[in-house]
Design an enzyme around this catalytic site. Structure first.
Site, PDB file in Angstrom:
ATOM      1  N   CYS A  78       5.824   0.264   8.279  1.00  0.00           N
ATOM      2  CA  CYS A  78       5.456   1.368   7.386  1.00  0.00           C
ATOM      3  C   CYS A  78       6.663   1.754   6.547  1.00  0.00           C
ATOM      4  O   CYS A  78       7.774   1.840   7.068  1.00  0.00           O
ATOM      5  CB  CYS A  78       4.993   2.555   8.233  1.00  0.00           C
ATOM      6  SG  CYS A  78       4.563   4.027   7.281  1.00  0.00           S
ATOM      7  N   LEU A  79       6.450   1.989   5.254  1.00  0.00           N
ATOM      8  CA  LEU A  79       7.555   2.381   4.376  1.00  0.00           C
ATOM      9  C   LEU A  79       8.205   3.681   4.844  1.00  0.00           C
ATOM     10  O   LEU A  79       9.376   3.919   4.571  1.00  0.00           O
ATOM     11  CB  LEU A  79       7.048   2.552   2.932  1.00  0.00           C
ATOM     12  CG  LEU A  79       6.651   1.274   2.189  1.00  0.00           C
ATOM     13  CD1 LEU A  79       5.973   1.631   0.872  1.00  0.00           C
ATOM     14  CD2 LEU A  79       7.859   0.389   1.936  1.00  0.00           C
ATOM     15  N   HIS A  92      -4.646   1.862   7.295  1.00  0.00           N
ATOM     16  CA  HIS A  92      -3.282   2.385   7.438  1.00  0.00           C
ATOM     17  C   HIS A  92      -3.054   3.533   6.444  1.00  0.00           C
ATOM     18  O   HIS A  92      -2.511   4.578   6.803  1.00  0.00           O
ATOM     19  CB  HIS A  92      -2.296   1.228   7.180  1.00  0.00           C
ATOM     20  CG  HIS A  92      -0.844   1.593   7.274  1.00  0.00           C
ATOM     21  ND1 HIS A  92      -0.007   1.067   8.236  1.00  0.00           N
ATOM     22  CD2 HIS A  92      -0.061   2.417   6.516  1.00  0.00           C
ATOM     23  CE1 HIS A  92       1.216   1.562   8.074  1.00  0.00           C
ATOM     24  NE2 HIS A  92       1.207   2.374   7.022  1.00  0.00           N
ATOM     25  N   GLU A  93      -3.516   3.339   5.192  1.00  0.00           N
ATOM     26  CA  GLU A  93      -3.280   4.361   4.158  1.00  0.00           C
ATOM     27  C   GLU A  93      -4.178   5.586   4.358  1.00  0.00           C
ATOM     28  O   GLU A  93      -3.743   6.718   4.135  1.00  0.00           O
ATOM     29  CB  GLU A  93      -3.473   3.776   2.762  1.00  0.00           C
ATOM     30  CG  GLU A  93      -2.632   2.522   2.438  1.00  0.00           C
ATOM     31  CD  GLU A  93      -1.148   2.671   2.724  1.00  0.00           C
ATOM     32  OE1 GLU A  93      -0.630   3.812   2.726  1.00  0.00           O
ATOM     33  OE2 GLU A  93      -0.492   1.636   2.967  1.00  0.00           O
ATOM     34  N   GLY A 100       0.826  -1.191   0.000  1.00  0.00           N
ATOM     35  CA  GLY A 100       0.000   0.000   0.000  1.00  0.00           C
ATOM     36  C   GLY A 100       0.866   1.248   0.000  1.00  0.00           C
ATOM     37  O   GLY A 100       2.015   1.202   0.447  1.00  0.00           O
ATOM     38  N   GLN A 136       2.943  10.084   1.216  1.00  0.00           N
ATOM     39  CA  GLN A 136       4.260   9.470   1.417  1.00  0.00           C
ATOM     40  C   GLN A 136       5.237   9.838   0.313  1.00  0.00           C
ATOM     41  O   GLN A 136       6.438   9.618   0.438  1.00  0.00           O
ATOM     42  CB  GLN A 136       4.130   7.941   1.506  1.00  0.00           C
ATOM     43  CG  GLN A 136       3.448   7.479   2.787  1.00  0.00           C
ATOM     44  CD  GLN A 136       3.333   5.966   2.831  1.00  0.00           C
ATOM     45  OE1 GLN A 136       2.454   5.396   2.215  1.00  0.00           O
ATOM     46  NE2 GLN A 136       4.236   5.309   3.545  1.00  0.00           N
ATOM     47  N   HIS A 194      -2.592   7.800   6.766  1.00  0.00           N
ATOM     48  CA  HIS A 194      -1.545   8.642   6.164  1.00  0.00           C
ATOM     49  C   HIS A 194      -2.145   9.926   5.594  1.00  0.00           C
ATOM     50  O   HIS A 194      -1.543  10.997   5.683  1.00  0.00           O
ATOM     51  CB  HIS A 194      -0.839   7.888   5.028  1.00  0.00           C
ATOM     52  CG  HIS A 194       0.324   7.041   5.477  1.00  0.00           C
ATOM     53  ND1 HIS A 194       1.393   7.540   6.185  1.00  0.00           N
ATOM     54  CD2 HIS A 194       0.591   5.722   5.295  1.00  0.00           C
ATOM     55  CE1 HIS A 194       2.272   6.567   6.425  1.00  0.00           C
ATOM     56  NE2 HIS A 194       1.798   5.449   5.898  1.00  0.00           N
TER      57      HIS A 194
HETATM   58 ZN    ZN Z   1       2.678   3.644   6.167  1.00  0.00          ZN
END
Ligand code: ZN
Length: 201
Positions: A123-124, A165-166, A78, A83, A169
């Site tokens: 998380c990235l 989660h997204e 995702g 991000q 963000h």
């Molecule tokens: Zn994340």
């Protein structure tokens, strides 16, 4: 490899714990290039609230395609526009290699189940950090697709978790805000120590 089935954790970046040497060098290089585009904790865009998308034009579709490409190369499941420093309420995800790519514009949680489940998340934008996050197991999400058509998604389990989660963000919310005070403190300490140690080799 079937990370999704075997791993007991959710990672926005599913291959976080796979050592780079296990990856084909070309895949690893593409992944590193993709990850270098992702904003990392400390960048204020990750704390900002994204703005609703109003124009459904080729530019938006190109943006979604670019996000999908970066997510794919980063071996992620995702990615939210914020991000990448783009303040649009736009997210992409793909849960499992055979699943279709989902592009959600202006997503909104319309219903969440009372049933919740804790699971370790990564998380990235927070490389190497893992914390337990409790989230509703089932969700219903309304959104628009990249043509501006209404879509309704009923998701459970991993898909429901990725979507939540997204969407977080897009509201400037990170997994650090969704975990226990103790885990947050430990994660912050690790982030601080890493910062003091300088960029990792
Ligand atoms: Zn994340």
């Amino acid at each position: 490899m079937t990370q999704t089935a075997e791993r007991p954790t959710f990672e926005e970046d599913q291959l976080e714990d796979v050592e780079p040497p296990e990856l084909d060098p070309e895949v690893a290089a593409r992944r590193a290039a993709a990850l270098s585009r992702v904003r990392i904790f400390g960048d204020p865009v990750l704390r900002a609230r994204a703005l609703p998308v109003e124009r459904f034009d080729d530019e938006l579709r190109a943006e979604a395609a670019r996000m999908a490409g970066i997510m794919h190369d980063a071996l992620g499941v995702g990615l939210a526009a914020t991000q990448l420093g783009v303040m649009h309420r736009l997210l992409v995800y793909r849960v499992g290699a055979d699943a279709p790519l989902a592009v959600l514009v202006n997503p909104r949680l319309e219903w969440v189940s009372d049933e919740v489940e804790p699971l370790e998340e990564g998380c990235l934008s927070l490389p190497g950090i893992h914390v337990d996050v409790e989230r509703p197991v089932h969700v219903r999400v309304g959104a628009l697709d990249d043509l501006g058509e209404e879509v309704l998604i009923e998701a459970s389990g991993l898909e429901a978790r990725v979507i939540q989660h997204e969407i977080d963000h897009l509201d400037g919310v990170l997994i650090l805000d969704r975990t226990s005070r103790e885990e947050r403190k430990a994660a912050m300490r690790e982030l601080r120590e890493r910062e003091e140690a300088g960029p990792a080799g």
